[in-house]
Design a protein around this motif. Sequence first.
Motif, PDB file in Angstrom:
ATOM      1  N   LEU A 117      -5.865   6.727  -2.886  1.00  9.69           N
ATOM      2  CA  LEU A 117      -4.480   7.015  -2.987  1.00  9.69           C
ATOM      3  C   LEU A 117      -4.592   7.506  -4.483  1.00  9.69           C
ATOM      4  O   LEU A 117      -5.179   7.236  -5.321  1.00  9.69           O
ATOM      5  CB  LEU A 117      -3.677   6.017  -2.929  1.00  9.69           C
ATOM      6  CG  LEU A 117      -3.734   4.939  -1.635  1.00  9.69           C
ATOM      7  CD1 LEU A 117      -2.842   3.706  -1.715  1.00  9.69           C
ATOM      8  CD2 LEU A 117      -2.744   6.138  -0.614  1.00  9.69           C
ATOM      9  N   ASN A 142       3.316   0.862  -3.734  1.00 10.69           N
ATOM     10  CA  ASN A 142       2.662   0.410  -4.828  1.00 10.69           C
ATOM     11  C   ASN A 142       2.895  -1.398  -5.129  1.00 10.69           C
ATOM     12  O   ASN A 142       4.326  -1.434  -4.890  1.00 10.69           O
ATOM     13  CB  ASN A 142       2.501   1.214  -5.919  1.00 10.69           C
ATOM     14  CG  ASN A 142       3.780   1.409  -6.922  1.00 10.69           C
ATOM     15  OD1 ASN A 142       4.094   0.225  -7.505  1.00 10.69           O
ATOM     16  ND2 ASN A 142       4.043   2.504  -7.363  1.00 10.69           N
ATOM     17  N   ASP A 159       0.866  -1.217   0.074  1.00 10.10           N
ATOM     18  CA  ASP A 159       0.110   0.179  -0.038  1.00 10.10           C
ATOM     19  C   ASP A 159       1.035   1.180  -0.044  1.00 10.10           C
ATOM     20  O   ASP A 159       0.511   2.413  -0.483  1.00 10.10           O
ATOM     21  CB  ASP A 159      -0.913   0.162   1.177  1.00 10.10           C
ATOM     22  CG  ASP A 159      -1.983  -1.063   1.008  1.00 10.10           C
ATOM     23  OD1 ASP A 159      -2.421  -1.418   0.008  1.00 10.10           O
ATOM     24  OD2 ASP A 159      -2.641  -1.259   2.201  1.00 10.10           O
ATOM     25  N   ARG A 179      -5.055  -5.472   1.103  1.00 10.54           N
ATOM     26  CA  ARG A 179      -4.433  -4.333   0.465  1.00 10.54           C
ATOM     27  C   ARG A 179      -5.303  -3.300   0.466  1.00 10.54           C
ATOM     28  O   ARG A 179      -6.253  -3.280  -0.323  1.00 10.54           O
ATOM     29  CB  ARG A 179      -3.720  -4.659  -0.956  1.00 10.54           C
ATOM     30  CG  ARG A 179      -2.844  -6.246  -0.577  1.00 10.54           C
ATOM     31  CD  ARG A 179      -2.413  -6.472  -2.179  1.00 10.54           C
ATOM     32  NE  ARG A 179      -1.561  -7.720  -1.973  1.00 10.54           N
ATOM     33  CZ  ARG A 179      -1.187  -8.217  -3.139  1.00 10.54           C
ATOM     34  NH1 ARG A 179      -1.409  -7.939  -4.316  1.00 10.54           N
ATOM     35  NH2 ARG A 179      -0.428  -9.605  -2.874  1.00 10.54           N
ATOM     36  N   LYS A 180      -5.330  -2.143   1.322  1.00  8.78           N
ATOM     37  CA  LYS A 180      -6.189  -1.060   1.231  1.00  8.78           C
ATOM     38  C   LYS A 180      -6.284  -0.253   0.089  1.00  8.78           C
ATOM     39  O   LYS A 180      -6.973   0.570  -0.346  1.00  8.78           O
ATOM     40  CB  LYS A 180      -6.197  -0.437   2.601  1.00  8.78           C
ATOM     41  CG  LYS A 180      -5.985  -1.118   3.804  1.00  8.78           C
ATOM     42  CD  LYS A 180      -7.157  -2.061   4.012  1.00  8.78           C
ATOM     43  CE  LYS A 180      -7.111  -2.638   5.732  1.00  8.78           C
ATOM     44  NZ  LYS A 180      -6.000  -3.477   5.897  1.00  8.78           N
ATOM     45  N   SER A 181      -5.017  -0.242  -0.719  1.00  9.28           N
ATOM     46  CA  SER A 181      -4.901   0.571  -1.750  1.00  9.28           C
ATOM     47  C   SER A 181      -5.444  -0.218  -3.109  1.00  9.28           C
ATOM     48  O   SER A 181      -5.580   0.359  -4.136  1.00  9.28           O
ATOM     49  CB  SER A 181      -3.417   0.874  -2.119  1.00  9.28           C
ATOM     50  OG  SER A 181      -2.606  -0.260  -2.527  1.00  9.28           O
ATOM     51  N   CYS A 236     -11.384   1.134   0.489  1.00  8.85           N
ATOM     52  CA  CYS A 236     -10.308   1.474   0.116  1.00  8.85           C
ATOM     53  C   CYS A 236      -9.497   2.899   0.417  1.00  8.85           C
ATOM     54  O   CYS A 236     -10.224   3.654   0.847  1.00  8.85           O
ATOM     55  CB  CYS A 236     -10.404   1.791  -1.753  1.00  8.85           C
ATOM     56  SG  CYS A 236     -10.810   0.353  -2.337  1.00  8.85           S
ATOM     57  N   LEU A 237      -8.311   2.914   0.542  1.00 12.98           N
ATOM     58  CA  LEU A 237      -7.636   4.285   0.638  1.00 12.98           C
ATOM     59  C   LEU A 237      -7.737   5.275  -0.529  1.00 12.98           C
ATOM     60  O   LEU A 237      -7.803   4.644  -1.583  1.00 12.98           O
ATOM     61  CB  LEU A 237      -5.872   4.065   1.150  1.00 12.98           C
ATOM     62  CG  LEU A 237      -5.692   3.142   2.306  1.00 12.98           C
ATOM     63  CD1 LEU A 237      -4.227   2.880   2.245  1.00 12.98           C
ATOM     64  CD2 LEU A 237      -6.117   3.925   3.700  1.00 12.98           C
TER      65      LEU A 237
END
Length: 200
Positions: free
Chosen positions: A200, A83, A80, A186-188, A197-198
């Motif tokens: 980003l 990448n 996250d 995986r929050k991204s 979701c973040l």
Amino acid sequence: MTLKTQFSSFDFECGTDEAGRGCLAGPVTAAAVILPTNFSNKVLNDSKQLSEKKRMVLKPIIEELSLSYGVQHIFEDEIDSINILNASIKAMHGSIAQLNIVPNYIIVDGNKFKPYNSIPHQTIIKGDSKYLNIAAASVLAKTYRDLYMEKIHEEFPMYNWKKNKGYPTKEHRAAIEKYGVTKYHRKSFRLLPEQYCLDL
């Protein structure tokens, strides 16, 4: 198609590959393998072309017969943060660093890599179906990651990671929608529901 032993004429050519790049949960895992120049195995191929049973049979054969191998996980928080592409390359670098023989050439599955310690390298599209050392790395990366996902499945069985290994199956996405996300997600990545979701 018969896989070639290696790409270059160097004695210690290392093949490297990763597994789990497209997953919603768990690490991205890379392996690096140096095989003897006379290595041969009729079953060994790109891990995606092999059954889970065949991969597990090949794992100890590769570990025993390789001149050296290394395996590296890069976990969710770091994925996250930097990448997935950078995490994949970092995992490959980490697996190469574990080798007890310094390779004098590196071949990489795919088309993205960053130089490692000034060792010459070559990226090869679908290299895991062309060269035995990349195929061996793909098998180790996949089997080590699968075993890890089966272990964390015990902690969160509702996501069925022992089956889907963290990949974005309908069942996995439905479980995220029902139960939310875990520390292993995986929050991204584009998870369901969207609020997890973040930005980003």
